[in-house]
Design a protein around this motif. Structure first.
Motif, PDB file in Angstrom:
ATOM      1  N   GLU A 561       0.821  -1.221   0.000  1.00 35.56           N
ATOM      2  CA  GLU A 561       0.000   0.000   0.000  1.00 35.56           C
ATOM      3  C   GLU A 561       0.851   1.265   0.000  1.00 35.56           C
ATOM      4  OE1 GLU A 561      -2.142   3.384   1.702  1.00 35.56           O
ATOM      5  OE2 GLU A 561      -0.598   2.232   2.737  1.00 35.56           O
ATOM      6  N   ARG A 562       1.951   1.268   0.721  1.00 37.15           N
ATOM      7  CA  ARG A 562       2.787   2.456   0.816  1.00 37.15           C
ATOM      8  C   ARG A 562       3.683   2.661  -0.398  1.00 37.15           C
ATOM      9  NH1 ARG A 562       2.519   4.765   5.936  1.00 37.15           N
ATOM     10  NH2 ARG A 562       1.342   3.474   7.400  1.00 37.15           N
ATOM     11  N   ASN A 563       3.642   1.739  -1.356  1.00 38.34           N
ATOM     12  CA  ASN A 563       4.403   1.913  -2.591  1.00 38.34           C
ATOM     13  C   ASN A 563       3.523   2.315  -3.770  1.00 38.34           C
ATOM     14  OD1 ASN A 563       6.871   1.273  -1.423  1.00 38.34           O
ATOM     15  ND2 ASN A 563       6.634  -0.924  -1.818  1.00 38.34           N
ATOM     16  N   ARG A 564       2.232   2.488  -3.511  1.00 40.01           N
ATOM     17  CA  ARG A 564       1.316   2.864  -4.592  1.00 40.01           C
ATOM     18  C   ARG A 564       1.430   4.358  -4.896  1.00 40.01           C
ATOM     19  NH1 ARG A 564      -3.830  -0.611  -2.220  1.00 40.01           N
ATOM     20  NH2 ARG A 564      -2.817  -2.664  -2.468  1.00 40.01           N
ATOM     21  N   ASP A 565       0.903   4.750  -6.040  1.00 39.52           N
ATOM     22  CA  ASP A 565       1.013   6.138  -6.499  1.00 39.52           C
ATOM     23  C   ASP A 565       0.298   7.095  -5.552  1.00 39.52           C
ATOM     24  OD1 ASP A 565       2.300   5.121  -8.693  1.00 39.52           O
ATOM     25  OD2 ASP A 565       0.584   5.278 -10.045  1.00 39.52           O
ATOM     26  N   HIS A 566       0.821   8.342  -5.496  1.00 38.98           N
ATOM     27  CA  HIS A 566       0.112   9.419  -4.815  1.00 38.98           C
ATOM     28  C   HIS A 566      -0.967   9.973  -5.739  1.00 38.98           C
ATOM     29  CE1 HIS A 566       3.008   9.099  -1.733  1.00 38.98           C
ATOM     30  NE2 HIS A 566       3.910   9.948  -2.190  1.00 38.98           N
ATOM     31  N   ALA A 567      -2.069  10.408  -5.153  1.00 39.71           N
ATOM     32  CA  ALA A 567      -3.174  10.996  -5.902  1.00 39.71           C
ATOM     33  C   ALA A 567      -3.224  12.498  -5.637  1.00 39.71           C
ATOM     34  CB  ALA A 567      -4.498  10.351  -5.505  1.00 39.71           C
ATOM     35  N   LEU A 568      -3.362  13.294  -6.725  1.00 38.09           N
ATOM     36  CA  LEU A 568      -3.371  14.749  -6.576  1.00 38.09           C
ATOM     37  C   LEU A 568      -4.504  15.366  -7.391  1.00 38.09           C
ATOM     38  CD1 LEU A 568      -0.118  13.770  -7.091  1.00 38.09           C
ATOM     39  CD2 LEU A 568       0.223  16.075  -6.221  1.00 38.09           C
ATOM     40  N   PHE A 569      -4.962  16.517  -6.911  1.00 35.65           N
ATOM     41  CA  PHE A 569      -5.923  17.313  -7.679  1.00 35.65           C
ATOM     42  C   PHE A 569      -5.754  18.773  -7.277  1.00 35.65           C
ATOM     43  CE2 PHE A 569      -9.911  19.528  -8.387  1.00 35.65           C
ATOM     44  CZ  PHE A 569     -10.194  19.173  -9.694  1.00 35.65           C
ATOM     45  N   VAL A 570      -5.792  19.666  -8.278  1.00 33.25           N
ATOM     46  CA  VAL A 570      -5.825  21.106  -8.024  1.00 33.25           C
ATOM     47  C   VAL A 570      -6.980  21.697  -8.816  1.00 33.25           C
ATOM     48  CG1 VAL A 570      -3.338  21.250  -7.625  1.00 33.25           C
ATOM     49  CG2 VAL A 570      -4.235  21.660  -9.913  1.00 33.25           C
ATOM     50  N   GLY A 571      -7.524  22.800  -8.330  1.00 33.98           N
ATOM     51  CA  GLY A 571      -8.619  23.429  -9.058  1.00 33.98           C
ATOM     52  C   GLY A 571      -9.024  24.750  -8.432  1.00 33.98           C
ATOM     53  N   PHE A 572      -9.896  25.465  -9.120  1.00 42.07           N
ATOM     54  CA  PHE A 572     -10.461  26.695  -8.563  1.00 42.07           C
ATOM     55  C   PHE A 572     -11.859  26.884  -9.118  1.00 42.07           C
ATOM     56  CE2 PHE A 572      -8.329  28.129 -12.443  1.00 42.07           C
ATOM     57  CZ  PHE A 572      -9.281  28.954 -13.039  1.00 42.07           C
ATOM     58  N   ALA A 573     -12.650  27.700  -8.414  1.00 43.71           N
ATOM     59  CA  ALA A 573     -14.042  27.939  -8.807  1.00 43.71           C
ATOM     60  C   ALA A 573     -14.541  29.189  -8.070  1.00 43.71           C
ATOM     61  CB  ALA A 573     -14.906  26.724  -8.444  1.00 43.71           C
ATOM     62  N   PRO A 574     -15.654  29.784  -8.562  1.00 52.06           N
ATOM     63  CA  PRO A 574     -16.296  29.553  -9.858  1.00 52.06           C
ATOM     64  C   PRO A 574     -15.417  30.061 -11.005  1.00 52.06           C
ATOM     65  CG  PRO A 574     -17.764  30.687  -8.310  1.00 52.06           C
ATOM     66  CD  PRO A 574     -16.392  30.756  -7.737  1.00 52.06           C
ATOM     67  N   LEU A 575     -15.675  29.587 -12.171  1.00 54.05           N
ATOM     68  CA  LEU A 575     -14.803  29.879 -13.295  1.00 54.05           C
ATOM     69  C   LEU A 575     -14.805  31.362 -13.657  1.00 54.05           C
ATOM     70  CD1 LEU A 575     -13.087  27.968 -15.149  1.00 54.05           C
ATOM     71  CD2 LEU A 575     -14.849  28.312 -16.869  1.00 54.05           C
ATOM     72  N   ASP A 576     -15.978  31.994 -13.650  1.00 53.76           N
ATOM     73  CA  ASP A 576     -16.082  33.376 -14.098  1.00 53.76           C
ATOM     74  C   ASP A 576     -15.754  34.382 -12.984  1.00 53.76           C
ATOM     75  OD1 ASP A 576     -18.257  32.720 -12.591  1.00 53.76           O
ATOM     76  OD2 ASP A 576     -19.729  33.759 -13.842  1.00 53.76           O
ATOM     77  N   ASP A 577     -15.700  33.925 -11.754  1.00 57.11           N
ATOM     78  CA  ASP A 577     -15.372  34.808 -10.630  1.00 57.11           C
ATOM     79  C   ASP A 577     -14.653  33.981  -9.566  1.00 57.11           C
ATOM     80  OD1 ASP A 577     -15.225  36.852  -8.770  1.00 57.11           O
ATOM     81  OD2 ASP A 577     -17.272  36.523  -8.025  1.00 57.11           O
ATOM     82  N   PRO A 578     -13.390  33.627  -9.782  1.00 53.76           N
ATOM     83  CA  PRO A 578     -12.687  32.709  -8.871  1.00 53.76           C
ATOM     84  C   PRO A 578     -12.668  33.230  -7.436  1.00 53.76           C
ATOM     85  CG  PRO A 578     -11.440  33.002 -10.907  1.00 53.76           C
ATOM     86  CD  PRO A 578     -12.544  34.020 -10.934  1.00 53.76           C
ATOM     87  N   GLN A 579     -13.092  32.367  -6.527  1.00 54.02           N
ATOM     88  CA  GLN A 579     -13.122  32.719  -5.109  1.00 54.02           C
ATOM     89  C   GLN A 579     -12.276  31.781  -4.258  1.00 54.02           C
ATOM     90  OE1 GLN A 579     -17.203  33.042  -3.750  1.00 54.02           O
ATOM     91  NE2 GLN A 579     -17.850  33.935  -5.702  1.00 54.02           N
TER      92      GLN A 579
END
Length: 623
Positions: A561-579
């Motif tokens: 289990e400790r040799n498996r890949d790390h999982a990542l995500f980045v993001g922002f919202a809302p698209l038209d007015d990022p908060q």
């Protein structure tokens, strides 16, 4: 006449009586003279000196510790408060036989060897007639037993004190931090007047960074005591000044959502207000209860935390350094566009691998059969490695180092985050200095997909995503929102805004990240892009942490289990007015889209949906 009796000699007897009387009178007068001389010596000649010594024995200066400032979240919820607690105190000058007193106390109270040793250390550092704590948080029955045995316990007192308390337990252990007993190393560098009577100091997090502001100023009082050291009256007093209360950008409700989403996993979530740089969430899992440290943690409890292989004491949010993987692809795409090395219409054919000229090694795409014809937008949307291998090679490590450093990679970026690591944005010079070897083209390829030597913290990934949301504008991440009274933050050099030759490049990158979530073929669409009430931009990432053979297929089930890949995500919202911008890293979580992205969606929903609903309700009321 014979046989007659001699007549009594009264004169002789009178002389004898008179001489004896004079001798006695002389002795008395000499003694009275000695007493008078002694009195004159004490009352006149030595009056000033003896008066001072008398006052020193009778009048004592007692320190009055200030009340530590409170810490609130952005909604006004208490994150750190001071709770009244009864403490067993000893005054060494009044105790007499310390060993006997300790033995008597141990007959009536459970007192550990660690508590006794802590008392001895504190007593060595204390001022004369200053009470020193032996045992905190006394129960009512313990106080009663002390009162009954008071005659056996000279110099022993029970005092009501304010003790730091963290009502949210482990939720803010790494960000707010905790206070603990001042150790000898810390004491050597402290102002003794500022910490007079104070026995705790901020150890990590906000408690440490804003120690001076939270501490306040000590006061004092002159008291008159009797022969047994008991206070008879207060002669003069200067009240202590309480420390400043501070409010953070941290949101306790949002933090709770992140903590619950991380439950059972090792990882971190960082969310920033894109408009202010305020840190809304800084969650690291697993964590620990900071209340254990306030009055001194037992050796056994500390060993359990220190030796835990999941490292609960480690702040993954700002100290954890991970390969950023594909989360950097939007930044690499912007570098390619700005340098003119690629353009939105340029395409490649992806057979599932890339090969350097003259080399046999194949640099694999995550999709082994490849994506076919791919342009830059699809390369971001599909997270196509092959396109970015070629783009990275054309850019070169020098260009990538310049552009990605501009987004905060390889740099400490927090304004008031003391426990922060810089990560690593590799370069030719770095490798020559650190490894003593030249830079190779293959290393450029894997750097282009966020692997190899490159390391980033979740805080950096959230901040770089906020820079994209703000179209190049830098705002340093910051925990402090306001303080009472307000004070100046330590000056730090401002980070230079990222300026591109054409503003439309920002539009391109943001649209590609939007399609990662909202396009049916985007890598995050299936897990978070359906049934969503707002538009968002995002990027998934899966960081390989153990190598596999050239033609071997990755199979998580075959790995520990400790040799498996790390999982990542980045993001922002809302698209038209990022908060809000967010970064999620799950250690050994596997797929970024399958593990990290759903956690980000929960946090974004908790933050944005109430605001969206409030906006709709307001619009309806206006109509």
């Amino acid at each position: 006449m014979a046989g007659s009796t001699a007549i009594k000699d009264t004169r002789s007897e009178a002389r004898i009586f008179t001489s004896r009387l004079l001798l006695c009178l002389f002795v008395v007068l000499v003694m009275v003279g000695v007493l008078v001389a002694r009195m004159i010596n004490l009352q006149v000649i030595q009056h000033a000196d003896l008066s001072t010594k008398s006052d020193d024995n009778r009048i004592h200066l007692q320190s009055l510790p200030p009340t530590r400032g409170l810490i609130y979240d952005t909604r006004g919820n208490l994150l750190a408060e001071n709770k009244p607690s009864y403490t067993l105190m000893l005054v060494k000058e009044r105790v007499g036989n310390l060993e006997q007193t300790l033995a008597n106390l141990r007959e009536i109270l459970p007192i550990s060897d660690e508590q006794v040793e802590a008392y001895r250390k504190s007593a060595r550092q204390s001022r004369p007639f200053e009470s020193v704590p032996l045992k905190y948080r006394l129960q009512e029955d313990e106080i009663a037993r002390i009162a009954v045995n008071e005659h056996r316990l000279p110099g022993v007192e029970v005092e009501a004190q304010l003790v730091r308390f963290y009502p949210n337990g482990d939720h803010f252990a790494h960000s707010v931090g905790y206070v603990g007993s001042i150790n000898e190393r810390e004491l050597a560098g402290l102002d003794p007047d500022a910490y007079s009577g104070t026995r705790s100091i901020g150890k990590i997090g906000v408690e440490k960074f804003y120690e001076i502001q939270l501490l306040g100023k000590a006061g004092f009082q002159e008291v008159e005591t009797d022969a047994r050291g008991r206070v008879q009256r207060v002669i003069s007093r200067r009240d202590p000044e309480p420390g400043s209360d501070i409010t953070l950008y941290l949101d306790a409700e949002l933090q709770k959502v992140a903590i619950e989403a991380l439950k059972g996993r090792r990882g971190a979530v960082v969310a920033l207000d894109t408009r202010t740089g305020g840190v809304l969430v800084m969650a690291s899992a697993p964590a620990y209860d900071p209340n254990l440290f306030v009055t001194g943690i037992a050796s056994r409890d500390y060993s359990l935390l220190r030796d835990n292989e999941d490292r609960p004491l480690y702040n993954r949010a700002s100290l954890g350094e991970y390969p950023p993987a594909s989360t950097i692809k939007p930044m690499v795409a912007l570098a390619g566009l700005d340098t003119g090395i690629t353009n939105p219409s340029y395409t490649i054919f992806d057979p599932g691998w890339y090969q350097l000229p003259g080399e046999e090694r194949l640099y694999r795409n995550w999709k082994r059969e490849g994506h076919g014809v791919v342009d830059l937008e699809r390369a971001v949307m599909y997270s196509n490695d092959t396109y970015f291998y070629e783009l990275a090679l054309k850019l070169g490590i020098d260009n990538m180092h310049q552009y990605l450093s501009g987004f905060g990679l390889g740099r400490r970026i927090g304004r008031d985050i003391s426990e922060e690591r810089p990560g690593l944005m590799p370069s030719r010079d770095w490798k020559r200095g650190a490894r003593g070897r030249p830079w190779y083209p293959g290393e450029t390829l894997i750097t282009g997909i966020g692997q190899g030597y490159m390391l980033a913290t979740p805080l950096q990934l959230a901040a770089s995503t906020a820079v994209i949301a703000n179209r190049g504008k830098w705002i340093r991440p910051q925990l402090l929102k306001m303080a009472s009274p307000m004070f100046e933050l330590p000056a730090k050099p401002e980070l230079v805004d990222v300026e591109l030759k054409k503003p439309e490049y920002w539009d391109f990158a943001i649209e590609a990240m939007r399609k990662v979530v909202h396009h049916p073929r985007g890598t995050a669409h299936y897990r978070i892009g359906r049934n969503i009430d707002y538009q968002m931009a995002g990027k998934t990432g899966t960081a390989q942490i153990v190598g596999i053979k050239q033609d071997e297929k990755y199979d998580a089930e075959k790995l520990a289990e400790r040799n498996r890949d790390h999982a990542l995500f980045v993001g922002f919202a809302p698209l038209d007015d990022p908060q809000i911008a967010i970064a999620v890293v799950i250690e050994n979580g596997g797929s970024g889209s399958g593990t990290a992205a759903p956690i980000a969606r929960k946090v974004l929903d908790a933050y944005l949906l109430p605001r969206i609903q409030a906006g709709l309700a307001g619009a309806g009321a206006a109509q």
